[in-house]
Design a protein around this motif. Sequence first.
Motif, PDB file in Angstrom:
ATOM      1  N   PHE A 424       0.810  -1.058   0.018  1.00 46.62           N
ATOM      2  CA  PHE A 424      -0.065  -0.068   0.008  1.00 46.62           C
ATOM      3  C   PHE A 424       0.854   1.156   0.019  1.00 46.62           C
ATOM      4  CE2 PHE A 424      -3.347  -2.811   1.553  1.00 46.62           C
ATOM      5  CZ  PHE A 424      -4.512  -2.445   0.880  1.00 46.62           C
ATOM      6  N   LEU A 425       2.047   0.964   0.422  1.00 46.22           N
ATOM      7  CA  LEU A 425       2.925   2.316   0.729  1.00 46.22           C
ATOM      8  C   LEU A 425       3.276   3.018  -0.535  1.00 46.22           C
ATOM      9  CD1 LEU A 425       4.318   4.128   2.702  1.00 46.22           C
ATOM     10  CD2 LEU A 425       6.443   2.698   2.562  1.00 46.22           C
ATOM     11  N   PRO A 426       3.414   2.510  -1.703  1.00 49.88           N
ATOM     12  CA  PRO A 426       3.483   3.384  -2.885  1.00 49.88           C
ATOM     13  C   PRO A 426       2.416   4.002  -3.247  1.00 49.88           C
ATOM     14  CG  PRO A 426       4.418   0.973  -3.313  1.00 49.88           C
ATOM     15  CD  PRO A 426       3.913   1.056  -2.064  1.00 49.88           C
ATOM     16  N   PHE A 427       1.231   3.364  -3.201  1.00 51.46           N
ATOM     17  CA  PHE A 427      -0.074   4.292  -3.313  1.00 51.46           C
ATOM     18  C   PHE A 427      -0.177   5.515  -2.514  1.00 51.46           C
ATOM     19  CE2 PHE A 427      -0.972   0.033  -4.525  1.00 51.46           C
ATOM     20  CZ  PHE A 427      -1.589   0.073  -5.819  1.00 51.46           C
ATOM     21  N   PHE A 428       0.085   5.591  -1.253  1.00 52.18           N
ATOM     22  CA  PHE A 428       0.220   6.581  -0.210  1.00 52.18           C
ATOM     23  C   PHE A 428       1.059   7.607  -0.796  1.00 52.18           C
ATOM     24  CE2 PHE A 428      -1.149   3.385   3.012  1.00 52.18           C
ATOM     25  CZ  PHE A 428      -2.662   3.483   2.615  1.00 52.18           C
ATOM     26  N   ALA A 429       2.520   7.078  -1.041  1.00 50.80           N
ATOM     27  CA  ALA A 429       3.269   8.021  -1.413  1.00 50.80           C
ATOM     28  C   ALA A 429       3.124   8.881  -2.660  1.00 50.80           C
ATOM     29  CB  ALA A 429       4.599   7.259  -1.647  1.00 50.80           C
ATOM     30  N   LEU A 430       2.315   8.032  -3.502  1.00 48.15           N
ATOM     31  CA  LEU A 430       2.214   8.909  -4.983  1.00 48.15           C
ATOM     32  C   LEU A 430       1.020   9.761  -4.719  1.00 48.15           C
ATOM     33  CD1 LEU A 430       2.741   8.902  -8.026  1.00 48.15           C
ATOM     34  CD2 LEU A 430       1.163   7.179  -8.307  1.00 48.15           C
ATOM     35  N   ALA A 431      -0.066   9.411  -3.810  1.00 47.51           N
ATOM     36  CA  ALA A 431      -1.149  10.456  -3.538  1.00 47.51           C
ATOM     37  C   ALA A 431      -0.438  11.667  -2.860  1.00 47.51           C
ATOM     38  CB  ALA A 431      -2.156   9.653  -2.991  1.00 47.51           C
ATOM     39  N   ALA A 432       0.462  11.150  -2.098  1.00 50.79           N
ATOM     40  CA  ALA A 432       0.871  12.560  -1.105  1.00 50.79           C
ATOM     41  C   ALA A 432       1.851  13.316  -1.972  1.00 50.79           C
ATOM     42  CB  ALA A 432       1.942  11.730   0.189  1.00 50.79           C
ATOM     43  N   VAL A 433       2.680  13.024  -2.960  1.00 43.08           N
ATOM     44  CA  VAL A 433       3.429  13.575  -3.799  1.00 43.08           C
ATOM     45  C   VAL A 433       2.560  14.565  -4.822  1.00 43.08           C
ATOM     46  CG1 VAL A 433       5.082  13.313  -5.661  1.00 43.08           C
ATOM     47  CG2 VAL A 433       5.308  12.348  -3.507  1.00 43.08           C
ATOM     48  N   GLU A 434       1.482  13.874  -5.477  1.00 42.25           N
ATOM     49  CA  GLU A 434       0.648  14.953  -6.043  1.00 42.25           C
ATOM     50  C   GLU A 434       0.053  15.593  -5.244  1.00 42.25           C
ATOM     51  OE1 GLU A 434      -1.789  11.854  -7.850  1.00 42.25           O
ATOM     52  OE2 GLU A 434      -0.441  10.858  -9.328  1.00 42.25           O
ATOM     53  N   ALA A 435      -0.265  15.570  -4.100  1.00 41.98           N
ATOM     54  CA  ALA A 435      -1.239  16.667  -3.360  1.00 41.98           C
ATOM     55  C   ALA A 435      -0.179  17.684  -2.887  1.00 41.98           C
ATOM     56  CB  ALA A 435      -1.763  16.226  -2.038  1.00 41.98           C
ATOM     57  N   LEU A 436       0.903  17.412  -2.729  1.00 45.48           N
ATOM     58  CA  LEU A 436       2.274  18.547  -2.519  1.00 45.48           C
ATOM     59  C   LEU A 436       2.287  19.238  -3.617  1.00 45.48           C
ATOM     60  CD1 LEU A 436       4.955  16.362  -0.732  1.00 45.48           C
ATOM     61  CD2 LEU A 436       3.593  17.956   0.344  1.00 45.48           C
ATOM     62  N   GLN A 437       2.225  18.853  -4.826  1.00 47.53           N
ATOM     63  CA  GLN A 437       2.379  19.686  -5.956  1.00 47.53           C
ATOM     64  C   GLN A 437       1.292  20.662  -6.167  1.00 47.53           C
ATOM     65  OE1 GLN A 437       2.604  16.847  -8.985  1.00 47.53           O
ATOM     66  NE2 GLN A 437       4.784  16.285  -8.858  1.00 47.53           N
ATOM     67  N   THR A 438       0.056  20.231  -5.575  1.00 48.27           N
ATOM     68  CA  THR A 438      -1.478  21.301  -5.452  1.00 48.27           C
ATOM     69  C   THR A 438      -1.283  22.113  -4.535  1.00 48.27           C
ATOM     70  OG1 THR A 438      -2.389  19.294  -6.554  1.00 48.27           O
ATOM     71  CG2 THR A 438      -3.674  21.232  -5.592  1.00 48.27           C
ATOM     72  N   TYR A 439      -0.590  21.888  -3.433  1.00 48.91           N
ATOM     73  CA  TYR A 439      -0.681  22.424  -2.048  1.00 48.91           C
ATOM     74  C   TYR A 439       0.791  22.637  -1.570  1.00 48.91           C
ATOM     75  CZ  TYR A 439      -5.317  21.538  -2.210  1.00 48.91           C
ATOM     76  OH  TYR A 439      -7.094  21.361  -2.535  1.00 48.91           O
ATOM     77  N   PRO A 440       1.574  23.520  -2.214  1.00 49.71           N
ATOM     78  CA  PRO A 440       3.019  23.435  -2.054  1.00 49.71           C
ATOM     79  C   PRO A 440       3.311  24.022  -0.442  1.00 49.71           C
ATOM     80  CG  PRO A 440       2.356  25.307  -3.515  1.00 49.71           C
ATOM     81  CD  PRO A 440       1.163  24.373  -3.430  1.00 49.71           C
ATOM     82  N   ILE A 441       2.317  24.674   0.146  1.00 52.25           N
ATOM     83  CA  ILE A 441       2.646  25.076   1.500  1.00 52.25           C
ATOM     84  C   ILE A 441       2.922  24.005   2.358  1.00 52.25           C
ATOM     85  CG2 ILE A 441      -0.023  24.995   2.119  1.00 52.25           C
ATOM     86  CD1 ILE A 441       2.628  27.854   3.063  1.00 52.25           C
ATOM     87  N   VAL A 442       2.450  22.846   2.317  1.00 51.54           N
ATOM     88  CA  VAL A 442       2.764  21.819   3.013  1.00 51.54           C
ATOM     89  C   VAL A 442       4.264  21.423   2.648  1.00 51.54           C
ATOM     90  CG1 VAL A 442       2.220  19.367   3.721  1.00 51.54           C
ATOM     91  CG2 VAL A 442       0.193  21.264   2.880  1.00 51.54           C
ATOM     92  N   ASN A 443       4.725  21.492   1.714  1.00 51.56           N
ATOM     93  CA  ASN A 443       6.139  21.242   1.196  1.00 51.56           C
ATOM     94  C   ASN A 443       7.068  22.273   1.539  1.00 51.56           C
ATOM     95  OD1 ASN A 443       7.651  19.101   0.201  1.00 51.56           O
ATOM     96  ND2 ASN A 443       8.026  20.214  -1.624  1.00 51.56           N
ATOM     97  N   ALA A 444       6.681  23.323   2.183  1.00 51.11           N
ATOM     98  CA  ALA A 444       7.520  24.456   2.166  1.00 51.11           C
ATOM     99  C   ALA A 444       8.370  24.463   3.538  1.00 51.11           C
ATOM    100  CB  ALA A 444       6.609  25.863   2.188  1.00 51.11           C
ATOM    101  N   GLN A 445       9.290  25.566   3.713  1.00 51.15           N
ATOM    102  CA  GLN A 445      10.105  25.486   5.019  1.00 51.15           C
ATOM    103  C   GLN A 445       9.912  26.851   5.343  1.00 51.15           C
ATOM    104  OE1 GLN A 445      13.850  24.115   3.816  1.00 51.15           O
ATOM    105  NE2 GLN A 445      13.267  22.124   3.537  1.00 51.15           N
TER     106      GLN A 445
END
Length: 603
Positions: A424-445
């Motif tokens: 299941f982990l690759p599915f979670f990882a792919l969904a999280a990465v796609e969401a980071l591209q849509t909401y970059p504030i979560v990926n920010a520092q």
Amino acid sequence: MPVSVTMPRLGESVTEGTVTRWLKQEGDTVEVDEPLLEVSTDKVDTEIPSPAAGVLSRIVVGEDETAEVGSELAVIAGEGEEAGAAAPQQEAPAEQAEQAAAAPQAEAEQPAVEEPAPAAAAPSGEGTPVKMPALGESVTEGTVTRWLKQVGETVEVDEPLLEVSTDKVDTEIPSPVAGTLLEIKVAEDETAEVGGVLAIVGAAGAAPAQPKPEPKPEPKAEAKPEPKPKPEPEPEPKVEEPTPGVSYNEPAAEAEQAAQPVKAEQAAQPAAPTTTPQRPTVPAQAGGEEGAGYVTPLVRKLAAEHGVNLSSVNGTGVGGRIRKQDVLEAAEKAKAAQAAPAAQPAAAAPAPAKPAAKPQPSGKRGTVEKLPRIRKAIAKRMHESLHEMAQLTTVIEVDVTRIAKLRAQAKDSFLQRHGVKLSFLPFFALAAVEALQTYPIVNAQLDLEGGTITYPEAEHLGIAVDTERGLLVPVIHNAGDLNLGGIAKRVADLAERTRTNKISPDELAGATFTLTNTGSRGALFDTPIVPTPQSAMLGTGAVVKRPVVVNDPELGEVVAVRSMVYLAMSYDHRLIDGADAARFLVAVKERLEAGNFEAELGL
């Protein structure tokens, strides 16, 4: 024409680097792109290759010294042009000026001077010192976890000599020269500062003289008869015959297997000839010269507690050396072998198997041990993260029934195509990465003192991996460029190399967002601690089947059994609002519940 070797830029924010080790010395010949030196920055440890072929005529920046990006580190000249200058540079700094003045007059003699140069180092340390390298800009000391070579053994250039642990990385220290290990200055589990002498490596001819006086406890060769209370004084000559052969352990292993139907853990008790090779191997391992090779005191103690014969254990460490996990696995196999014959007569009664499955008390009960450096570093970072951030956790529930069905359909073909199992982990990882591209504030520092918010150009996904040494986080750099298969392969590769201590320091740095699979051990969810300087971390719980109310188009609201999982995201509330976190998690939820991964799986 001389060519200058300069400090490269090893990261956008990196302005300087520290020379941790020169792989070549003045006067050595180098080829184009041949590794020349090792450099450490606050983000990465790496090798610097030679920009040209020729002779290393001059080293400008010595080991443990820091240089700015673009500054000169060394000079490479043509063959023969500067070869004679190597000898004066290798001598003590106080003598460099005098010898540099005499160099033009003694150019013809200096090739001969280069050979005695190693001997000149012998009086001070009777050989070449092996020093603790700088394994990071902020690293000031390291702990010797294991010596891979013992006093008197021969080593080659760059052959792994010992293992060292710091608060950032566990790594092997290679031998700087070829020769014999004459002396060990820092024992296992002892700490040495950067630049401190760990051992002395001398010429091969000097080896027999020094190891003999030190291990003169070689009366332990006479200690072998000490186990003579056990019935066989005569078989000792038989042991001497297989000892010269490399396959000495093989008969011991065969004898162990032959003895398993009787008692797999008590190989020392049977008086049969098959146990004769096993008994001498135990004292031999204590000296670290025969049998299974060098074994740490911790491993020997663990083997004694579990009744494991080390001569029958196949080591998975460097050079086949036996590690703690190997002993524990051997003990489990021995217990299983003992339980098997007992279970066969009572095959109709599975009840005895349940008591055998009960966890055994740990051998650490009532003991005190030294805090490992990596655990100390983890504790410090977790404490700092909680005190530097205003951390908050939001949890949502996701229906992954569709993904569970896709996995069942595609797992065999996925394994054949990509060489890794589909979890299941690759599915979670792919969904999280796609969401980071849509909401970059979560990926920010966030830099509160500087008053800035940095949005990285890519999504660098950290994957938390549980290891014997503690929780480590290797990084999938540019995870946004990978598909489901690519992420699955990278996760499997990084996790395996992290657990076997083959991960490089730069692969443990640079994460912008971390994923931790707490469900792998059955936890429904937890509240992860965000590591600085990241701003968020996602925890995935266990996927479990339970009754859930679903809205069926024809039947309306019905109760059905579904595969459900909790996703818990902790985040820095100074930068990320609760609404931002909710939007991110809902995007992940919708991507997973839609289950549109057929194209990724080739269905």
